[in-house]
Scaffold this motif. Structure first.
Motif, mmCIF file in Angstrom:
data_model
loop_
_atom_site.group_PDB
_atom_site.id
_atom_site.type_symbol
_atom_site.label_atom_id
_atom_site.label_comp_id
_atom_site.label_asym_id
_atom_site.label_seq_id
_atom_site.Cartn_x
_atom_site.Cartn_y
_atom_site.Cartn_z
ATOM 1 N N TYR A 107 15.286 85.760 130.736
ATOM 2 C CA TYR A 107 16.150 84.532 130.808
ATOM 3 C C TYR A 107 16.675 84.683 132.025
ATOM 4 C CZ TYR A 107 15.073 83.466 125.888
ATOM 5 O OH TYR A 107 14.449 83.089 124.563
ATOM 6 N N ASP A 136 16.861 77.946 134.776
ATOM 7 C CA ASP A 136 15.776 76.963 135.490
ATOM 8 C C ASP A 136 15.809 75.706 134.299
ATOM 9 O OD1 ASP A 136 15.039 78.669 133.321
ATOM 10 O OD2 ASP A 136 12.943 78.638 133.709
ATOM 11 N N PRO A 158 12.596 78.970 124.689
ATOM 12 C CA PRO A 158 11.598 79.895 125.383
ATOM 13 C C PRO A 158 12.337 80.375 126.523
ATOM 14 C CG PRO A 158 11.280 77.410 125.651
ATOM 15 C CD PRO A 158 12.343 77.509 124.694
ATOM 16 N N SER A 218 12.459 82.050 130.309
ATOM 17 C CA SER A 218 12.313 81.460 131.663
ATOM 18 C C SER A 218 10.885 81.778 132.074
ATOM 19 C CB SER A 218 13.215 82.013 132.684
ATOM 20 O OG SER A 218 14.693 81.509 132.300
ATOM 21 N N SER A 219 10.352 80.666 132.944
ATOM 22 C CA SER A 219 8.836 80.892 133.195
ATOM 23 C C SER A 219 8.917 80.954 134.829
ATOM 24 C CB SER A 219 7.978 79.421 132.918
ATOM 25 O OG SER A 219 8.814 78.222 133.593
ATOM 26 N N SER A 220 10.155 81.188 135.413
ATOM 27 C CA SER A 220 9.971 81.284 136.851
ATOM 28 C C SER A 220 10.998 82.443 137.289
ATOM 29 C CB SER A 220 10.310 80.202 137.523
ATOM 30 O OG SER A 220 11.432 79.643 137.153
ATOM 31 N N GLN A 221 11.173 82.838 138.463
ATOM 32 C CA GLN A 221 12.036 83.809 138.945
ATOM 33 C C GLN A 221 13.196 83.290 139.492
ATOM 34 O OE1 GLN A 221 11.665 87.325 138.070
ATOM 35 N NE2 GLN A 221 9.963 86.706 137.200
#
Length: 758
Positions: A669, A702, A743, A745-748
């Protein structure tokens, strides 16, 4: 010359022929008796027996009656009975009686006159009894009428007094002695978590009550009934015997509550004891003793009954009521609050929503005799209206995790106290609010007074470096700088005759604005805020004050929680000397509570829009209708772009190796947050004493969902916010994200540069 007396003849004498009987003295048919004339006195009755005179000188049958002396008239001769004429042979007895009759002296009769008949003495007839002479009827009726009128006047006056003049008072006295008015406690509403699990609930309980008028010597037959009852009840209800006896020694009071909210077991124990005493007192021997009460000594009277024949609990009753329980013990106790001995809210939400939770009490009135209900005597009942149920925004599981984490860290750090707040950034709802040390609202005997409040809302403290977010938000939103604006940070900065420094000594730092936030530089923050006034510090302070107030500083949160502090923020024109500068990094004339500090970060996480915090999700009324709480008021504080930039800058605090919040990182996360280490104001308000360590952040950065804040007051095992509160934030936020199934995080993270090279 005297004329010889002529013998009497049946014709009634010579010279006058047959004499006529007096008027009105005709003989009664068949009897030969002469009735006296009407109006003639009883002594002058001329009637004689047909059988002649009696032996007392009265004439014999057939002889003419002698005239009354001096009357000049001859008595009428009795009519001769058949066979008894003048020549009839006289009876010897009767002749003898006649011969003994004295004769009146003979008088000379003038010559030439026929001899007058000698008056004979009137025979005495037996006197008849005088008739009863009645009183005058009219007079008697008048007397009776007057007497009856007086009697009825007294009755009528008394009736007027009873029915008209004293009727209300008498009726009230009668009802007071006969009827008992018993309050009916309304069922208190429950307080539940967001998933409907009870945090505060009501269960059946019993008030132990008494009628002191039934404990008098006249009522019980013993002089010490209150003391006997107190000795029996004290071990069961846990009230001193002296207090119970004192309550029972008030016979003019018909209702006393001896103990409140007793368990069903205690109620049953008292009922069984009372029934046993009643059975014993109802034996024939005891009843005989009671019948002798009040009678004279010569009749075997008694002044008291034996102790075994008395029932000192006859006037003890129980009233069904409720007891407040807290099934989760101390979970969210600082928020939920507690009730006092009367069942009324005395702290927290129990106090805040007392009227709503309590409902409306009712009242029952019923007739009693000897402590027993009289079913046929009637009564009245005003039913109670139950209280409303309050559903909170608190998630029970997250509350438990937050409470456990802060409790452990307070112990480990040696802090005086600490608090954790979890807030939904989209709705403003408070998901958890935990304080340590806590208390058990079901047992306040072991709690200290300082523990009974809610420090997260009632403590106003200087936030320190966590307030730098508002300062840099004002700079960025005003367009005075950007995240990569270069700032040279010296080791010392002199302003208003005072030297300012960072938490560590250092040479010159060449930092970006993001680096100022990441390294939590006090000097860099002062320099950045100065740009708001273009060289005019007063103007800069006015701009900063406006942004801070839009973030919710120095104003109530909207919860209206009992004892909540609005914080403090000095007006720009009142700032003096160093206050004009240290306000930029959260010290001096700035104070807020933990929820206000949390709301600042939630505002940034929500794209720059502040949502007023809320803690009540909805209310279920007595009719069962559920009413949700309106959504919190929304206020735009900074632009969405400013909020996004600040979010990236806050990520550098956690992710960058030079950041101070590395211990708050959560694998998978993206986390945005800020540490805080502030000097803590002394209790007497003079100077500083100790530290306030904190960390506030939100995740996922994010797509922010929740904000978590941790604050420790007065830690002794360390004092830096990142070191002490960073781990607490991580533990609570990680649990929250999993519990709410957020859910990863899907990005950095963007990894903004924090330094620049000169």
């Amino acid at each position: 010359m005297t004329t010889p007396r002529q013998p009497s003849s049946g014709s009634g004498g010579s010279g006058g022929g047959r004499r006529q009987p007096p008027r009105g003295s005709a003989p009664r048919p068949g009897t030969g008796r002469v009735q006296p004339s009407r109006g003639q006195s009883g002594g002058q009755s001329g009637g004689q027996s047909a059988r002649g005179q009696s032996a007392k000188g009265q004439p014999t049958r057939g002889q003419g009656a002698k005239p009354a002396a001096g009357s000049g008239k001859a008595q009428p001769a009795r009519s001769a009975q058949p066979g008894r004429g003048p020549s009839a042979k006289p009876q010897p007895g009767r002749a003898a009686a006649a011969s003994r009759t004295p004769r009146a002296p003979q008088q000379r009769r003038p010559e030439g006159r026929p001899p007058a008949a000698r008056p004979r003495p009137r025979p005495r007839l037996p006197q008849r009894p005088k008739p009863l002479r009645l009183a005058e009827p009219k007079r008697r009726l008048r007397v009776i009428t007057v007497v009856m009128s007086l009697v009825f006047s007294v009755f009528a006056g008394r009736l007027v007094q009873l029915q008209l003049l004293d009727s209300d008072a008498l009726a009230a006295d009668a009802n007071t002695n006969r009827y008992l008015n018993i309050p009916i406690t309304a069922e208190r509403g429950s307080i539940t978590s967001s998933d409907g699990v009870a945090l505060a609930a009501t269960v059946d309980a019993y008030d132990i009550t008494a009628d002191p008028a039934m404990f008098t010597p006249e009522a019980t037959g013993v002089p010490d009934a209150p003391e006997q009852a107190a000795a029996l009840l004290s071990p069961i209800i846990g009230v001193p015997k002296e207090k119970i006896a004192a309550d029972l020694h008030t016979p003019k009071t018909r209702y006393k509550r001896l103990a409140a909210q007793q368990t069903p077991a205690a109620k049953n124990q008292i009922s069984d004891l009372k029934a046993g005493l009643e059975k014993q007192a109802g034996t024939r021997a005891c009843q005989a003793q009671k019948k002798l009460m009040g009678k004279p000594a010569e009749q075997g009277g008694r002044t008291r009954v034996d102790d075994q024949c008395a029932n000192p609990l006859a006037g003890v009753f129980n009233r069904e009521t409720q007891k407040r329980i807290y099934p989760a013990d101390g979970l969210a106790a600082n928020l939920v609050g507690f009730v006092n001995g009367e069942g009324e809210g005395a702290g927290g939400l129990e106090l805040q929503y007392q009227k709503m939770l309590a409902g409306k009490d009712g009242r029952s009135s019923y007739a009693q005799a000897g402590g027993r209900l009289v079913p046929t005597a009637g009564g009245s009942m005003d039913p109670a209206v139950p209280g409303s149920d309050i559903k909170l925004t608190i998630n029970r599981d997250i509350q438990w995790a937050a409470q456990r984490a802060i409790t452990d860290q307070v112990v480990n750090s040696g802090a005086e106290k600490g608090y954790v707040v979890v807030q939904d950034v989209k709705t403003g709802q408070v998901i958890a609010m935990a304080t340590a040390p806590g208390f058990n609202p079901g047992d306040l005997s072991t709690a200290k007074q300082s523990q009974l409040g809610n420090a997260a809302l009632q403590d106003a403290y200087e936030p320190g470096s966590t307030a730098k977010l508002m300062s840099l938000a004002a700079v960025l939103d005003s367009g005075k700088a950007n995240w990569d604006t270069r700032v040279t940070v010296p080791n010392r900065l002199v302003r208003a005759g005072q030297q300012f420094k960072d938490d560590v000594d250092h040479g010159d730092w060449y930092l970006t604005l993001a680096g100022v936030l990441a390294k939590s530089s006090n000097i860099g923050t002062i320099e950045a805020v100065e740009t708001l006034g273009d060289g005019d510090q007063a103007k800069a302070n006015q701009a900063l004050d406006a942004y801070m107030r839009k973030f919710g500083v120095a104003r109530p949160t909207g919860l209206n929680f009992p004892g909540e502090t609005p914080g403090m923020l000095k007006k720009p024109e009142d700032l003096v000397a160093s206050e004009k500068y240290n306000i930029a990094f959260g010290q001096g004339p700035l104070q807020l509570n933990a929820l206000q500090a949390t709301s600042v970060y939630s505002t940034i996480a929500n794209g720059g829009v502040r949502v007023a915090p809320s803690i009540v999700q909805g209310v279920t009324g007595p009719d069962g209708a559920y009413t949700p709480t309106p959504a919190g008021e929304q206020t735009r504080v900074v632009s969405e772009q400013t909020a996004k930039t600040l979010t990236s800058m806050l990520e550098s605090v956690v992710d960058d190796e030079q950041g101070t919040g590395g211990k708050a990182a959560i694998p998978g996360y993206r986390v945005a947050g800020k540490t805080g280490t502030a000097n803590r104001g002394a209790a007497d308000g003079k100077g500083y004493d100790g530290y306030t360590a904190s960390f506030i952040g939100f995740a996922p950065a994010d797509a922010p969902r929740y904000t978590v804040s941790c604050t420790l007051q007065g830690p002794v095992n360390g004092h830096f916010g990142g070191q002490l509160c960073g781990p607490v934030f991580k533990q609570v936020m990680e649990f929250t994200l999993k519990t709410m199934q957020v859910p990863p995080s899907s990005s950095q993270a963007p990894n903004l540069a924090v330094e620049w090279k000169p």
